[in-house]
Design a protein around this motif. Structure first.
Motif, short mmCIF file in Angstrom:
data_model
loop_
_atom_site.label_atom_id
_atom_site.label_comp_id
_atom_site.label_asym_id
_atom_site.label_seq_id
_atom_site.Cartn_x
_atom_site.Cartn_y
_atom_site.Cartn_z
N LEU A 177 -24.46 9.26 -11.27
CA LEU A 177 -25.08 10.78 -11.55
C LEU A 177 -26.21 10.47 -12.61
CD1 LEU A 177 -21.77 12.89 -12.01
CD2 LEU A 177 -23.40 13.26 -10.07
N GLN A 178 -26.07 9.90 -13.52
CA GLN A 178 -27.32 9.62 -14.50
C GLN A 178 -28.29 8.98 -13.71
OE1 GLN A 178 -25.19 7.47 -17.38
NE2 GLN A 178 -24.66 8.99 -18.76
N GLU A 179 -28.28 8.01 -12.92
CA GLU A 179 -29.33 7.37 -12.51
C GLU A 179 -30.01 8.31 -11.10
OE1 GLU A 179 -27.28 3.93 -10.57
OE2 GLU A 179 -27.47 2.81 -12.42
N PHE A 180 -29.13 9.13 -10.57
CA PHE A 180 -29.68 10.07 -9.44
C PHE A 180 -30.38 11.01 -10.18
CE2 PHE A 180 -29.52 13.78 -6.92
CZ PHE A 180 -29.94 13.53 -5.73
N PHE A 181 -30.02 11.69 -11.13
CA PHE A 181 -30.64 12.72 -12.04
C PHE A 181 -31.79 12.27 -13.11
CE2 PHE A 181 -27.04 14.94 -10.18
CZ PHE A 181 -27.73 16.21 -9.50
N HIS A 200 -28.13 16.79 -0.81
CA HIS A 200 -27.11 15.77 -1.30
C HIS A 200 -25.79 16.32 -1.65
CE1 HIS A 200 -29.94 12.25 -1.86
NE2 HIS A 200 -30.76 13.20 -1.79
N VAL A 201 -24.71 15.57 -1.36
CA VAL A 201 -23.40 15.99 -1.54
C VAL A 201 -22.69 15.19 -2.51
CG1 VAL A 201 -21.23 16.53 -0.47
CG2 VAL A 201 -23.34 17.07 0.75
N PHE A 202 -22.11 15.82 -3.49
CA PHE A 202 -21.10 15.39 -4.76
C PHE A 202 -19.94 16.07 -4.50
CE2 PHE A 202 -25.56 14.59 -5.85
CZ PHE A 202 -25.65 13.53 -6.30
N TRP A 203 -18.98 15.39 -5.22
CA TRP A 203 -17.55 16.14 -5.44
C TRP A 203 -17.30 16.25 -6.77
CZ3 TRP A 203 -18.73 13.30 -1.14
CH2 TRP A 203 -18.41 13.66 0.10
N GLY A 204 -16.77 17.41 -7.16
CA GLY A 204 -16.42 17.84 -8.45
C GLY A 204 -14.84 17.43 -8.93
N ASP A 205 -14.26 16.94 -8.19
CA ASP A 205 -13.18 16.25 -8.40
C ASP A 205 -12.61 15.56 -7.18
OD1 ASP A 205 -12.05 18.42 -7.26
OD2 ASP A 205 -9.96 18.28 -8.26
N GLU A 206 -11.51 14.59 -7.51
CA GLU A 206 -11.11 13.91 -6.41
C GLU A 206 -9.49 13.16 -6.89
OE1 GLU A 206 -10.28 13.27 -3.28
OE2 GLU A 206 -12.24 12.40 -2.88
N ARG A 207 -8.70 13.07 -5.96
CA ARG A 207 -7.46 12.54 -6.04
C ARG A 207 -7.76 10.97 -5.92
NH1 ARG A 207 -6.61 17.00 -3.25
NH2 ARG A 207 -4.78 18.36 -3.48
N TYR A 208 -6.94 10.29 -6.78
CA TYR A 208 -7.35 8.67 -6.77
C TYR A 208 -6.42 8.23 -5.73
CZ TYR A 208 -8.87 4.79 -9.33
OH TYR A 208 -9.64 3.53 -9.60
N VAL A 209 -7.05 8.33 -4.48
CA VAL A 209 -6.45 7.79 -3.50
C VAL A 209 -7.69 7.15 -2.42
CG1 VAL A 209 -4.51 9.24 -3.13
CG2 VAL A 209 -6.60 10.03 -2.08
N PRO A 210 -7.49 6.21 -1.64
CA PRO A 210 -8.74 5.97 -0.61
C PRO A 210 -8.96 7.15 0.14
CG PRO A 210 -6.62 4.64 -0.38
CD PRO A 210 -6.12 5.66 -1.27
N SER A 211 -10.40 6.96 0.66
CA SER A 211 -10.91 8.10 1.52
C SER A 211 -10.28 8.36 2.79
CB SER A 211 -12.50 7.93 1.53
OG SER A 211 -12.58 6.67 2.30
N ASP A 212 -9.42 7.47 3.31
CA ASP A 212 -8.73 8.01 4.38
C ASP A 212 -7.37 8.27 4.14
OD1 ASP A 212 -7.71 5.38 3.47
OD2 ASP A 212 -7.81 4.41 5.34
N HIS A 213 -7.06 8.53 3.00
CA HIS A 213 -5.56 8.95 2.68
C HIS A 213 -5.73 10.55 3.01
CE1 HIS A 213 -2.24 10.69 0.22
NE2 HIS A 213 -2.11 9.17 0.16
N PRO A 214 -4.53 11.33 3.42
CA PRO A 214 -4.57 12.56 3.97
C PRO A 214 -5.03 13.51 2.61
CG PRO A 214 -2.61 11.61 4.92
CD PRO A 214 -3.39 10.68 3.83
N ASP A 215 -4.63 13.12 1.51
CA ASP A 215 -5.14 13.92 0.42
C ASP A 215 -6.44 13.84 -0.27
OD1 ASP A 215 -2.35 15.03 0.36
OD2 ASP A 215 -1.51 13.43 -1.11
#
Length: 239
Positions: free
Chosen positions: A121-125, A64-79
């Motif tokens: 996260l709370q529901e998963f764990f 299972h893959v999560f992310w520790g942080d993310e820029r507030y952009v759509p998933s198809d954004h280069p960043d």
């Protein structure tokens, strides 16, 4: 302190060692608990690591893959950190879609998105508010300012100690980020750091005394293992 530091001769050796360590954690977690959970980092350093892991024949249905942080952009954004991980790794393997847990970034309000991811996260764990579940691996990078995840120097996110996820800020741009107590709850935190530009910050992060609000990577002191994997350009002065 449970910190382990390895200085590898170059970036290729750094990536190979990071891959070896992560594969060992995957095997151990699946053997012991039947699944493996990891939070990914963004930036340029982990790209070849993700590409290397994508070549492995792994029990993807148990990862299972999560992310520790993310820029507030759509998933198809280069960043987008999610987009980068999908292109270099996740789209290349047979991991079930339900095993990929990206941070939401389309609500229009970063605080709402952070709360939504915390609930996931709370529901998963199966944990209650105020509890900090333990991911098997938190993969971390470090910026030349000493930040990790989206925990930037002298920002409000560094003061959040009662949440799993909060809103980070980089030059006025919002981000979603794990809090440092949540990162510290991990069974294993692995920093992968490359480049001579990281030397000044590393000197402060490893110093006996320094300001954690100026060098936030100092806040990462997990209850589990802490690995610092550095290439020689970044770590040669730490020898």
């Amino acid at each position: 302190m449970n910190r382990k530091v390895e200085i590898l001769p170059d970036q290729a050796a750094l990536i190979a060692r990071a891959k070896e360590l992560i594969l060992s954690k995957i095997n151990a977690a699946i053997e012991q608990r039947g699944r493996f959970t990891i939070a990914l980092s963004g930036g340029s350093t982990p790209k070849p690591l993700y590409e290397a892991i994508a070549t492995e024949n792994l029990p993807w249905d148990k990862i299972h893959v999560f992310w520790g942080d993310e820029r507030y952009v759509p998933s198809d954004h280069p960043d987008s950190n999610e987009g980068m991980a999908r292109r270099t790794w996740l789209d290349r393997v047979d991991i079930p879609a339900a095993n990929i847990h990206p941070m939401p970034t389309t609500e229009g309000d970063p605080a709402v998105s952070a709360a939504k991811y915390e609930q996931e996260l709370q529901e998963f764990f199966h944990c209650s508010p105020g509890e900090f579940p333990a991911l098997d691996v938190m993969l971390q990078g470090m910026g030349d300012d000493g930040h990790t995840a989206s925990l930037f120097p002298h920002t409000e996110a560094l003061k959040v100690s009662d949440r799993l996820v909060t809103v980070g800020n980089k030059d006025g741009n919002p981000r979603i980020t794990f809090t440092y107590p949540f990162i510290n709850a991990a069974r294993c935190v692995i920093f992968v750091v490359a480049g001579a530009n990281k030397k000044p910050a590393l000197a402060q992060v490893f110093a006996l005394q320094a300001d954690s609000f100026t060098y936030p990577s100092r806040l990462i002191q997990p209850q589990g293992e802490l690995w610092w994997l550095l290439d020689a350009a970044a770590g040669d002065e730490l020898k």
